[in-house]
Write a protein that holds these residues in place. Structure first.
Motif, PDB file in Angstrom:
ATOM      1  N   GLN A 364    -121.940 -31.269 -40.149  1.00  0.00           N
ATOM      2  CA  GLN A 364    -121.840 -31.985 -41.416  1.00  0.00           C
ATOM      3  C   GLN A 364    -122.722 -33.221 -41.419  1.00  0.00           C
ATOM      4  O   GLN A 364    -122.787 -33.951 -40.423  1.00  0.00           O
ATOM      5  N   LEU A 568    -120.870 -25.900 -46.872  1.00  0.00           N
ATOM      6  CA  LEU A 568    -119.978 -26.994 -47.271  1.00  0.00           C
ATOM      7  C   LEU A 568    -118.689 -26.423 -47.833  1.00  0.00           C
ATOM      8  O   LEU A 568    -118.705 -25.556 -48.710  1.00  0.00           O
ATOM      9  N   ARG A 570    -115.045 -28.500 -48.718  1.00  0.00           N
ATOM     10  CA  ARG A 570    -114.276 -29.736 -48.597  1.00  0.00           C
ATOM     11  C   ARG A 570    -113.138 -29.733 -49.618  1.00  0.00           C
ATOM     12  O   ARG A 570    -113.330 -29.422 -50.778  1.00  0.00           O
ATOM     13  N   ASP A 585    -112.193 -31.900 -44.405  1.00  0.00           N
ATOM     14  CA  ASP A 585    -113.436 -31.157 -44.263  1.00  0.00           C
ATOM     15  C   ASP A 585    -113.137 -29.815 -43.595  1.00  0.00           C
ATOM     16  O   ASP A 585    -112.703 -29.772 -42.444  1.00  0.00           O
ATOM     17  N   SER A 587    -115.476 -27.282 -43.470  1.00  0.00           N
ATOM     18  CA  SER A 587    -116.771 -26.597 -43.392  1.00  0.00           C
ATOM     19  C   SER A 587    -116.863 -25.652 -42.201  1.00  0.00           C
ATOM     20  O   SER A 587    -117.595 -24.663 -42.243  1.00  0.00           O
TER      21      SER A 587
END
Length: 808
Positions: A364, A568, A570, A585, A587
């Motif tokens: 990230q 991504l 989130r 998060d 991811s």
């Protein structure tokens, strides 16, 4: 794994997950829940699977030890019957066998374990829930003895998670021994010696340091306008004074070479044309051959010919990107060391560079703000348990502008660069990287440059980190300055926001009749309009660009932002009452996705389809559950089914426009504040309104606009432009449709106005008073009392006129 028979794995799983008898915990509900013997829930199976899988690569502590920490993380620890009383009772139970210590020694062990669990229970919720709980467990069990080694741990967890052992786990387990109790509690006892107070544990989890740097004697600041104020604020705070001192010391150590953009770097070209206009020094030689009368006539009649040179090339502004590694090897002192070096590099010559900073996790990339004290402090909180930042570095390189315009600097540890996998990655990415700065715990800093020939070491310096960061100082601290408008420090915002930069659509809007409208604007802000009679509440000042999927859970708004290309995913929980949002998060759940990523909301879960697998994200808990199937007969509960574009437009805007492009702010000859072509007037003694300037209105005292803008922290789409009057008073145009006024007279509080046209506006003062349209103030706000309301004429006389008076 290969040398471990399946039967042995099954036996280890039974030994690990079966509760001894008698003990403080047991399985219930067919192995789905673990409870205290008094019936209080400790944890659920789904959460335990995730936590054990996260810890498995490095081995697992005993399950009883883990359950005690999880119980302390739950709300309400110790409010009813003391849960540790069950453990105390075991010390005097005659069925305990294998005693190696005296009861008094065992009781001391339990006392220390209990004290540590109280330390854990006192942590803020964000450090003992969600991802914070993972980091807590990682920190507690790091470099500690783990009864179940890492080479078998994941196989044991998988065997239990399969459900094949549930029946046997519900049966009575082996007899509890004193030796088993010692193993379960000794790790907590050792943790108590490392973290005897909640403050120390909080500091370790938040910054990676057991103690904050002490305030130190300050050296004279270098000439660095962009960061001088930030260093002054850092130096004024005892918690960050050491960081300021280290940054000042590094200014003389870090010298990044400058390189010309072209061969000669000259802005002059050749001759491109001839023209009948120009200066005399560019007349053609043939014109000078004319006699004086003819030359004069040709000049008067614009018939003389001149050389026209080529326009100099437009020099595009270069960018400097500072990339801070925040992965495992950077935790603690190296992270503070690297941040100080980044602050030095964030002070370039304004005409040469624009500077941006980013935190690199495992996969990230997150923007950092190194221009304010708050941003620098928050930069220390970025932690990622990944082994290196290679994935995030590759992601950043993919999004880079053309290489000649970007100067990327990577900050990491010297140990990291020596790792073969990471060194190979650096060699592959070196065309996109310009410099490498490595730090280590001994205080050595090295500056490297990437060239076509490879990596070249430019210089090495050594610094005494103990002296710079932790040595005490008795010097008085300088007061910090506050450059941001006072309005930005208010949570929730004291005024509702106007609506603009928003085009309603199913892709960015959720509309529920009993809740209102929630939307993501083109400025990447999340706004909420609960009623048609009130303006917008800002739930989040910035959200990542990507596909947005809305959900809800009672009064709570849930949002999932996904982008397959950027890997991504989130999750946000947003509370309309104004509390800070919860962010998780996720991811890593889609890092290996190959096919199309699908996201839906089916109450109360977000459904994420990753290749052939299903992830369910529970909006009530934020817990991710892995599935291999799902009942597709359920109908997705999406807001687009109730979407009505016209209805939403009427809901979010009651007919006003927003004044956005402001090039001039002044006080006219009547003593009225004018913004652009509009004057702020008191209408009928009960309304504040921006009206068109009259023809007779002449600017009397104007503020000078600064050439550079700055931006809302973490959101580069929202710009702030500053205007300054000759006496130093300021007006700041806020890109969210606001105007902030700050006087040099300390007796006049800061004022914020809503820049709307066609409707009455509203105003707020930094002492809490406000006046104007109820659309932007509300009728029953929870964050101030009715006594804070003032009539429009009273507010205008006491605040706005006083601000104008000191300018005339």
């Amino acid at each position: 794994m290969r040398d471990t028979p399946a039967a042995n794995i099954t036996q280890q799983a039974l030994s690990y997950f079966q509760s001894p008898q008698p003990y403080f915990w047991h399985w219930v509900e067919n192995g789905e829940v673990i409870e205290w013997t008094n019936g209080t829930t400790i944890c659920y199976r789904e959460e335990l699977v995730q936590l054990l899988s996260y810890l498995a690569p490095d081995g697992l502590p005993s399950l009883s030890t883990l359950l005690l920490v999880l119980a302390a993380c739950n709300d309400g620890w110790g409010e009813a019957d003391d849960p540790m009383r069950a453990v105390y009772n075991l010390l005097y139970n005659s069925r305990l066998s294998g005693t190696r210590q005296q009861p008094a020694e065992l009781k001391a062990l339990v006392d220390q374990a209990t004290s540590f669990l109280q330390v854990v229970a006192a942590l803020p919720p964000e450090l003992r829930k969600g991802l914070g709980k993972r980091q807590l467990l990682f920190e507690l069990f790091a470099q500690q003895y783990r009864p179940l080694p890492g080479r078998w741990a994941q196989a044991v967890v998988d065997e239990w998670a399969s459900g094949r052992l549930d029946t046997q786990l519900l049966a009575s387990g082996p007899t509890l021994t004193s030796q088993r109790l010692e193993v379960d509690l000794s790790l907590l006892s050792r943790a108590y010696t490392r973290f005897p107070t909640t403050e120390i544990l909080d500091s370790k989890l938040f910054t990676g340091l057991n103690q904050a740097p002490e305030p130190l004697e300050l050296l004279p600041l270098p000439a660095a306008p962009e960061a001088a104020d930030v260093l002054s604020e850092l130096a004024a705070d005892p918690k960050t004074a050491g960081l300021a001192r280290l940054t000042q010391r590094l200014v003389a150590s870090i010298r990044i070479p400058l390189h010309a953009q072209g061969t000669s770097d000259q802005p002059f070209g050749g001759v491109s044309d001839v023209s009948n206009q120009g200066s005399f020094d560019r007349l053609l030689l043939s014109e000078l051959a004319q006699d004086d009368l003819t030359l004069t006539a040709r000049l008067v009649n614009n018939e003389a010919l001149y050389l026209r040179r080529e326009e100099p090339p437009h020099q595009e502004q270069r960018q400097r990107a500072l990339l801070l590694d925040t992965t495992l090897r950077m935790w603690g002192i190296p992270r503070v060391f690297a941040l100080a070096a980044a602050l030095v590099c964030a002070m370039p010559r304004r005409q040469l560079f624009t500077v941006s900073a980013y935190a690199l996790g495992g996969h990230q990339v997150q923007p950092l703000d190194l221009t304010t004290k708050t941003g620098v402090t928050q930069s220390l909180a970025h932690l990622d348990p990944a082994l290196h930042c290679g994935g995030a570095l590759q992601e950043f390189v993919r999004t880079l502008p053309p290489v000649p315009l970007t100067e990327a600097l990577l900050f990491t540890t010297a140990e990291q660069v020596q790792q073969p996998a990471f060194a190979l990655l650096l060699s592959e990415l070196k065309p996109a990287l310009r410099f490498l700065i490595t730090v280590d715990r001994t205080g050595e800093l090295q500056l490297h440059e990437f060239t076509k020939a490879g990596r070249i070491l430019l210089n090495t310096t050594h610094h005494d980190l103990d002296e710079l960061l932790f040595a005490p100082s008795n010097l008085p601290l300088r007061p910090s300055s506050n450059e941001q408008p006072a309005f930005l420090a208010q949570h929730p915002a004291p005024l509702f926001f106007p609506t603009f930069a928003y085009n309603p659509g199913p892709h960015n809007t959720m509309h529920l009749p009993d809740m209102g409208v929630v939307a993501v604007t083109s400025l990447q802000r999340i706004l909420y309009w609960p009623h048609r009679t009130e303006g917008a509440r800002e739930l989040l000042s910035f959200v990542e660009a990507g596909k947005t999927t809305f959900g809800f859970n009672g009064h709570m708004v849930c949002l999932l932002v996904s982008d397959q290309a950027k890997r991504l995913l989130r999750y946000y929980q947003l509370l309309p009452e104004g509390e800070m949002p919860l962010t998780i998060d996720l991811s890593t759940e889609i890092k290996d996705v190959q096919s199309t990523l699908e996201v839906h909301f089916i109450w109360p879960n977000f459904l994420v389809r990753v290749d052939a697998n299903i992830r369910l994200i529970d909006c009530r808990t934020g817990v991710v559950v892995k599935r291999t199937y799902f009942d597709h007969t359920k109908k997705p509960d999406v807001s687009s089914e109730r979407f009505n574009n016209q209805q939403i437009k009427l809901h979010v805007n009651n007919g006003y426009n927003v004044l956005l492009r402001v090039n001039r702010i002044s006080i006219d000859n009547e003593g009225i504040l004018t913004v652009g072509g509009h004057s702020l007037r008191l209408i009928n003694e009960d309304r504040l309104k921006f009206t068109n300037k009259t023809k007779d209105s002449v600017g009397h005292e104007a503020a000078q606009a600064e050439s550079d803008s700055y931006f809302l922290p973490f959101n580069k789409h929202v710009a702030f432009r500053r205007f300054v009057w000759p006496n130093g008073s300021e007006a700041v145009v806020d890109g969210r449709g606001l105007l902030h006024l700050r006087s040099t007279d300390d007796s006049v509080p800061e004022i914020t106005l809503v820049l709307v046209l066609g409707q009455a506006t509203a105003a707020w003062a930094a002492d809490g008073k406000r006046a104007g349209s109820s659309y932007f103030i509300g009728t029953t706000p929870a964050n101030f009392t009715p006594s804070d309301f003032l009539p429009a004429n009273t507010f205008y006389q006491q605040y706005i006129q006083q601000f104008i008076k000191q300018l005339l």
